[in-house]
Each structure stands twice: as structure tokens, then as C-alpha cells.
Design a protein around this motif. Sequence first.
Motif, PDB file in Angstrom:
ATOM      1  N   TYR A 131     -12.070  20.740  10.581  1.00 29.01           N
ATOM      2  CA  TYR A 131     -10.960  21.774   9.992  1.00 29.01           C
ATOM      3  C   TYR A 131     -10.375  22.194  11.328  1.00 29.01           C
ATOM      4  O   TYR A 131     -10.773  22.744  12.241  1.00 29.01           O
ATOM      5  N   ALA A 132      -8.982  21.591  11.160  1.00 27.42           N
ATOM      6  CA  ALA A 132      -8.218  21.931  12.342  1.00 27.42           C
ATOM      7  C   ALA A 132      -8.864  21.448  13.882  1.00 27.42           C
ATOM      8  O   ALA A 132      -9.176  20.020  13.751  1.00 27.42           O
ATOM      9  N   ASP A 133      -9.128  22.297  14.787  1.00 30.62           N
ATOM     10  CA  ASP A 133      -9.544  21.761  15.603  1.00 30.62           C
ATOM     11  C   ASP A 133     -11.224  21.983  15.692  1.00 30.62           C
ATOM     12  O   ASP A 133     -11.839  21.713  16.829  1.00 30.62           O
TER      13      ASP A 133
END
Length: 174
Positions: free
Chosen positions: A12-14
Amino acid sequence: MILQMKSAEFRYADNVIFSNVNVDINEGDSIGLVGANGAGKSTLLGCICGELSLFSGDVIRKNGLTIGYLKQNCDFVSSNTLYAEMMSVFSYHTKLIEQLNDIANKMASCPFDSDEYKKLSAKYHNLTLEADAKDAYSVEVKVKTVLNGMGMMHFADRVVSTLSGGEKTKAALC
């Protein structure tokens, strides 16, 4: 091999939820998925089922494989009764039986030796074979057996949206 996951990574994103996950599931395997809250178990299942896409890696499923699982947070909402909701799963089967009844009524009102009767008879025969193959005649028995086996038969006439959270989870499992 039923399912294989190779070098799977999800983010999830980074935020890396899991990485370098390798899974092999074969016929007859019994598998438990265990981990701490927030470890990514539901996310992993979502990737296996194809609801979520991996950041990298592969999920290989056997052709024709159908995967179902009961989600952790059941949001089972319906304005149907529990019985009607369960029967809706078999709508194709129910329509087959309705078509057979409709054709039988039409056959009863036309001459036995007419071309129309012969056409209707052939259609009736083909639909009967399909209904038999799909076990369409026993749908109601199956639904009642599952409801009874899960201790939910006394909820059959209740509207699904009025059930408690635990009852909805059981209903979803049914």
C-alpha cells in the motif's frame, strides 16, 4: 497443482504488507493461514482470489478454479429473507424448472401429433437433461439442509438485514 504463488509482494503506497511469498497448494492439501492482526492475511487471500493485484510476483491458478472465502468483516446486506437469498444462488436452476413447467403446459394444450408438439417435446427433453445434470430438482432440499445443518432454519423467514452480526456471518457461510 491447484494454485501457486511465486515471489509475491504487496504494498500500500510505500508500506510493504508482504514480500517474497511463495505458496504451492495441491489437491488434498489442508491449509491454515495464521498470523498476528495486521500481518496481511486478508490481503494475501485477496491477492489469491484476484480481488487485489500484487505489486510484483505471480499467482497461477488451475484452469477453471473457483475460489471462495468468507471475509473477516461480513457486510451481508439484503432485503430478502434468508431463504430467498439462499435460493437466489440457484436462480438458473429455478428458471430451468419454470421453463420445463411452461413447456409442459404448452404441450398439454396442443395436438400430440402436431409439429409444435414435437418441437416442444424436443426442447423439454433437452432441458430435462440439463436440469438432471445440474441437479435442479433438489435445490430446495439442499438449501433447507444447509440452513438446518448450520442451525439457521429458524431464521429462514427473517430478512437478512435484520439479522445480528454473528447471524449474518453464519448466513454468509450458508
